[in-house]
Write a protein that holds these residues in place. Structure first.
Motif, PDB file in Angstrom:
ATOM      1  N   PRO A  73     -20.590  -2.371   1.579  1.00  0.00           N
ATOM      2  CA  PRO A  73     -20.754  -3.805   1.364  1.00  0.00           C
ATOM      3  C   PRO A  73     -19.427  -4.540   1.173  1.00  0.00           C
ATOM      4  O   PRO A  73     -19.399  -5.756   1.150  1.00  0.00           O
ATOM      5  N   GLY A  74     -18.337  -3.787   1.034  1.00  0.00           N
ATOM      6  CA  GLY A  74     -17.068  -4.411   0.676  1.00  0.00           C
ATOM      7  C   GLY A  74     -17.026  -4.600  -0.835  1.00  0.00           C
ATOM      8  O   GLY A  74     -17.877  -4.100  -1.564  1.00  0.00           O
ATOM      9  N   VAL A  76     -17.776  -6.063  -4.153  1.00  0.00           N
ATOM     10  CA  VAL A  76     -18.847  -6.881  -4.714  1.00  0.00           C
ATOM     11  C   VAL A  76     -18.527  -7.121  -6.177  1.00  0.00           C
ATOM     12  O   VAL A  76     -18.186  -6.193  -6.918  1.00  0.00           O
ATOM     13  N   ASP A  77     -18.628  -8.361  -6.593  1.00  0.00           N
ATOM     14  CA  ASP A  77     -18.309  -8.741  -7.965  1.00  0.00           C
ATOM     15  C   ASP A  77     -19.476  -8.402  -8.888  1.00  0.00           C
ATOM     16  O   ASP A  77     -20.466  -9.130  -8.959  1.00  0.00           O
ATOM     17  N   GLN A  90     -11.683 -12.323  -3.011  1.00  0.00           N
ATOM     18  CA  GLN A  90     -12.382 -12.070  -1.752  1.00  0.00           C
ATOM     19  C   GLN A  90     -13.713 -11.342  -1.961  1.00  0.00           C
ATOM     20  O   GLN A  90     -14.365 -10.968  -0.994  1.00  0.00           O
ATOM     21  N   ALA A  91     -14.095 -11.134  -3.206  1.00  0.00           N
ATOM     22  CA  ALA A  91     -15.321 -10.389  -3.505  1.00  0.00           C
ATOM     23  C   ALA A  91     -16.568 -11.215  -3.202  1.00  0.00           C
ATOM     24  O   ALA A  91     -16.550 -12.441  -3.261  1.00  0.00           O
ATOM     25  N   LYS A  92     -17.624 -10.506  -2.883  1.00  0.00           N
ATOM     26  CA  LYS A  92     -18.910 -11.142  -2.624  1.00  0.00           C
ATOM     27  C   LYS A  92     -19.781 -11.051  -3.870  1.00  0.00           C
ATOM     28  O   LYS A  92     -19.626 -10.127  -4.675  1.00  0.00           O
ATOM     29  N   SER A  93     -20.713 -11.955  -3.971  1.00  0.00           N
ATOM     30  CA  SER A  93     -21.747 -11.816  -4.990  1.00  0.00           C
ATOM     31  C   SER A  93     -22.713 -10.739  -4.512  1.00  0.00           C
ATOM     32  O   SER A  93     -22.789 -10.455  -3.308  1.00  0.00           O
ATOM     33  N   ASP A  96     -24.865 -12.162  -1.748  1.00  0.00           N
ATOM     34  CA  ASP A  96     -24.184 -12.290  -0.452  1.00  0.00           C
ATOM     35  C   ASP A  96     -23.932 -10.931   0.186  1.00  0.00           C
ATOM     36  O   ASP A  96     -23.981 -10.797   1.413  1.00  0.00           O
ATOM     37  N   ALA A  97     -23.663  -9.918  -0.617  1.00  0.00           N
ATOM     38  CA  ALA A  97     -23.358  -8.588  -0.091  1.00  0.00           C
ATOM     39  C   ALA A  97     -24.570  -7.946   0.582  1.00  0.00           C
ATOM     40  O   ALA A  97     -24.423  -7.185   1.537  1.00  0.00           O
ATOM     41  N   ARG A 120     -19.568  -2.318   7.970  1.00  0.00           N
ATOM     42  CA  ARG A 120     -19.378  -3.357   6.947  1.00  0.00           C
ATOM     43  C   ARG A 120     -19.538  -4.706   7.628  1.00  0.00           C
ATOM     44  O   ARG A 120     -18.911  -4.970   8.649  1.00  0.00           O
ATOM     45  N   ASP A 121     -20.375  -5.538   7.057  1.00  0.00           N
ATOM     46  CA  ASP A 121     -20.639  -6.873   7.589  1.00  0.00           C
ATOM     47  C   ASP A 121     -21.046  -6.832   9.064  1.00  0.00           C
ATOM     48  O   ASP A 121     -20.647  -7.671   9.861  1.00  0.00           O
TER      49      ASP A 121
END
Length: 129
Positions: A73-74, A76-77, A90-93, A96-97, A120-121
């Motif tokens: 997912p990259g 993620v916060d 640059q983190a995703k919620s 969003d992830a 990823r994405d």
């Protein structure tokens, strides 16, 4: 490190992970060329295990429109990631992830180029950096 996992069977992946674990415990990991950051070998091993499983199932799975892949997912916060990283710009919620992962799972057809790969994405990431 990737050379240790290239073309590996699932049993080979397990053997390499055990060698790494032993080297960490006996203090020889750095001398054997293992990275200091524990997350890197563990993630490469996870992807190698998926690649090994996918190699034996590819034809059947693609005929049945079944995807076997690793998904990243990259960054993620989350509370779990906060202690490990300083820059979350640059983190995703989490919400969003999950979107590209859900899109991959719910796709009408499996893209053979994504089968057995790390994604990823919605994009295939290179096996080697």
């Amino acid at each position: 490190m990737w050379d240790r996992f290239d073309g590996a069977s699932l049993e080979d992946v397990e053997k390499v992970v055990e060698e790494w674990r032993t080297a960490v415990h006996d203090g020889t990991a750095a001398a054997q060329g293992w990275p200091e950051w524990i997350n890197l070998p563990s993630k490469v091993a996870q992807v190698a295990a998926v690649r090994a499983v996918a190699a034996g199932r590819r034809e059947r799975d693609l005929a049945e429109n079944t995807l076997v892949a690793s998904v990243c997912p990259g960054l993620v916060d989350t509370r779990a990631s906060r202690p490990w990283f300083d820059d979350f710009s640059q983190a995703k919620s989490p919400a969003d992830a999950v979107v590209p992962i859900a899109d991959l799972i719910l796709a009408d057809h499996v893209d053979p180029a994504r089968y057995g790969e790390l994604i990823r994405d919605g994009e295939v990431l290179a096996w080697r950096p």
